[in-house]
Design a protein around this motif. Structure first.
Motif, short mmCIF file in Angstrom:
data_model
loop_
_atom_site.label_atom_id
_atom_site.label_comp_id
_atom_site.label_asym_id
_atom_site.label_seq_id
_atom_site.Cartn_x
_atom_site.Cartn_y
_atom_site.Cartn_z
N UNK A 1 83.33 50.65 -7.13
CA UNK A 1 82.78 49.30 -6.94
C UNK A 1 83.16 48.72 -5.59
N UNK A 2 83.24 49.57 -4.55
CA UNK A 2 83.64 49.10 -3.20
C UNK A 2 82.74 47.94 -2.77
N UNK A 3 83.37 46.95 -2.13
CA UNK A 3 82.63 45.76 -1.68
C UNK A 3 82.16 45.96 -0.25
N UNK A 4 80.95 45.52 0.06
CA UNK A 4 80.46 45.51 1.45
C UNK A 4 81.24 44.44 2.22
N UNK A 5 81.54 44.59 3.50
CA UNK A 5 81.35 45.80 4.28
C UNK A 5 82.56 46.71 4.14
N UNK A 6 82.32 48.02 4.17
CA UNK A 6 83.46 48.96 4.20
C UNK A 6 83.19 50.03 5.26
N UNK A 7 84.29 50.69 5.64
CA UNK A 7 84.18 51.76 6.63
C UNK A 7 84.13 53.08 5.88
N UNK A 8 83.19 53.92 6.28
CA UNK A 8 83.00 55.19 5.59
C UNK A 8 83.20 56.34 6.57
N UNK B 1 84.99 42.73 11.72
CA UNK B 1 84.01 42.06 10.84
C UNK B 1 84.71 41.24 9.75
N UNK B 2 86.05 41.16 9.80
CA UNK B 2 86.87 40.37 8.86
C UNK B 2 86.48 40.59 7.41
N UNK B 3 86.54 41.85 6.95
CA UNK B 3 86.16 42.14 5.56
C UNK B 3 87.13 41.48 4.57
N UNK B 4 86.58 41.05 3.42
CA UNK B 4 87.44 40.43 2.40
C UNK B 4 88.35 41.45 1.74
N UNK B 5 87.80 42.64 1.48
CA UNK B 5 88.61 43.71 0.88
C UNK B 5 88.56 44.90 1.83
N UNK C 1 97.50 56.94 5.64
CA UNK C 1 98.45 56.28 6.55
C UNK C 1 97.71 55.30 7.46
N UNK C 2 96.58 55.75 7.99
CA UNK C 2 95.80 54.88 8.89
C UNK C 2 95.33 53.63 8.14
N UNK C 3 94.81 53.80 6.92
CA UNK C 3 94.36 52.62 6.15
C UNK C 3 95.51 51.66 5.95
N UNK D 1 94.49 48.18 4.59
CA UNK D 1 93.24 48.47 3.88
C UNK D 1 93.49 49.48 2.76
N UNK D 2 92.61 49.45 1.75
CA UNK D 2 92.71 50.49 0.72
C UNK D 2 91.94 51.72 1.20
N UNK D 3 92.39 52.88 0.73
CA UNK D 3 91.71 54.13 1.08
C UNK D 3 91.09 54.69 -0.19
#
Ligand code: KG4
Ligand code: ZN
Length: 364
Positions: free
Chosen positions: A131-138, A272-276, A297-299, A304-306
């Motif tokens: 249920x990942x929320x937009x925007x996310x990095x893929x 982009x200041x993502x909420x999650x 580690x980078x997340x 951020x969550x990975x």
């Protein structure tokens, strides 16, 4: 509340014939069935996927996959709301098989047809699984793909960077071939690397000196070939330890490159200041524990969550196509019988075309 949809997905862009049925709404859908028939044994003798063999196998097997997927879901065609099919990018013969079948099913049943970009299927999978929320990095990282995507919506992708030559999975496979290890190369190289010393051979980290998020892996493969040849010339062959050290060195180089480029992509994404804040990873290479650990580690560095979806949904499958179809259908997208197979179909038409084409087909 959005109405629950039941979608059939069909995938045939590379060497997996797949069909799946999914039910639900965007961000909350259940996979009712997912059938994947791989073709590894058909291509094993040729050292890579042979497009003509793949196309024929898809044509012969896809309808059986659809039948199985419907039966496992306990449904028949009239129970569906729509039929989603990979319309590209990929090996053209395979994509055409899938599109032709989906058109036939749609024409015969009167159900709406939705053409899905295979890469969108991968890129939207974290919404299906977590249920990942937009925007996310893929980060899509497999035998045919390697790109960072900023995902803002089901049809809103910005490519932040990608490989300019080989995909990392392809490099793992070639490394295995050079060292006489079995295919697919990723798991065998990872297993050998477990007993190897990564620092013994200093292999290059291509493109780290260049700004941006583009990646390159072909120079690394060449460096590995040279190191292997030097060892063989010196000693007449490779010991078990040489092989393990080469694998460990190679894996560490890939992990370092992916981690540093992910860091740069995360920095752009965080603007982009993502909420999650989320870094999601998909593709076969996401199975690699060392690479996964680096990306985690980078997340964490960015708070951020990975997310790494389970492997059966990370690698090629039709549930992801059904899910992307569901999101597009909810958003009002529908195709008709003029839908065509597209061997190249960049997700982000604003970004310049990428160079190279992997052994598993066009990288888009
Ligand atoms: O996503 P995938 O199943 O198919 C496509 O390429 O579309 O990815 C397969 C690739 C192969 O190149 C395989 O060697 C690589 O993923 N792979 C791995 C690992 N498991 C699979 N690479 C590194 N480490 C692994 N554990
Ligand atoms: Zn794929």
């Amino acid at each position: 509340m959005t109405h629950s949809l039941t979608i059939l997905g069909i995938e045939s862009s590379c060497d997996d014939s797949a069909a799946a049925v999914l039910r639900g709404t965007s961000g909350a859908a259940d996979v009712l069935s997912s059938v994947v028939e791989g073709q590894t044994s058909l291509h094993a003798a040729f050292g890579g996927v042979v497009p003509e063999i793949a196309a024929r196998a898809h044509a012969e097997r896809l309808d059986g996959c659809v039948k199985q997927a419907l039966a496992q879901a306990g449904l028949t065609l009239p129970d569906l709301d729509a039929i989603a099919v990979t319309a590209g990018p990929g090996l053209i013969g395979g994509v055409m098989s899938g599109v032709a079948l989906a058109k036939g099913l749609s024409a015969g049943s009167g159900k709406p047809l939705i053409g899905v970009n295979h890469l969108a299927g991968h890129a939207l999978t974290p919404r299906l699984t977590d249920g990942a929320q937009f925007p996310y990095l893929m980060l899509l990282v497999s035998g045919g793909h390697c790109q960072f995507l900023l995902v803002r919506g089901p049809a809103d992708f910005t490519r932040l960077g990608g490989t300019i030559d080989d995909a990392p999975g392809e490099a793992f496979d070639k490394t295995a071939r050079l060292l006489g290890l079995p295919q697919p190369g990723g798991p065998s190289v990872e297993a050998e690397a477990a007993t190897g010393l990564a620092s013994r051979f200093r292999l290059p980290r291509p493109l780290l000196d260049r700004a941006g998020c583009d990646l390159s892996f072909s120079g690394l493969k060449t460096a590995l070939l040279r190191t292997r040849d030097n060892l063989v010339a010196e000693k007449g062959g490779l010991t078990r330890q040489d092989r393990a050290d080469l694998c460990a060195g190679f894996q560490a180089a890939v992990a370092d490159v992916l981690a540093e480029k992910a860091r740069r992509a995360m920095a752009l994404y965080m603007e982009s200041a993502p909420q999650t804040p989320t870094l999601a990873v998909a593709g076969g290479v996401a199975a690699n524990q060392a690479i996964r650990a680096c990306l985690e580690t980078v997340s964490a560095e960015f708070g951020a969550q990975c997310l790494t979806p389970p492997l059966d949904l990370c690698t090629d499958n039709a549930a992801m196509i059904a899910y992307a179809g569901l999101e597009l259908f909810e958003a009002g997208q529908q195709d008709d019988l003029t839908l065509v197979a597209r061997p190249r179909w960049p997700l982000d038409s604003a970004s310049p075309a990428m160079l190279g084409s992997g052994k598993k087909g066009a990288k888009a």
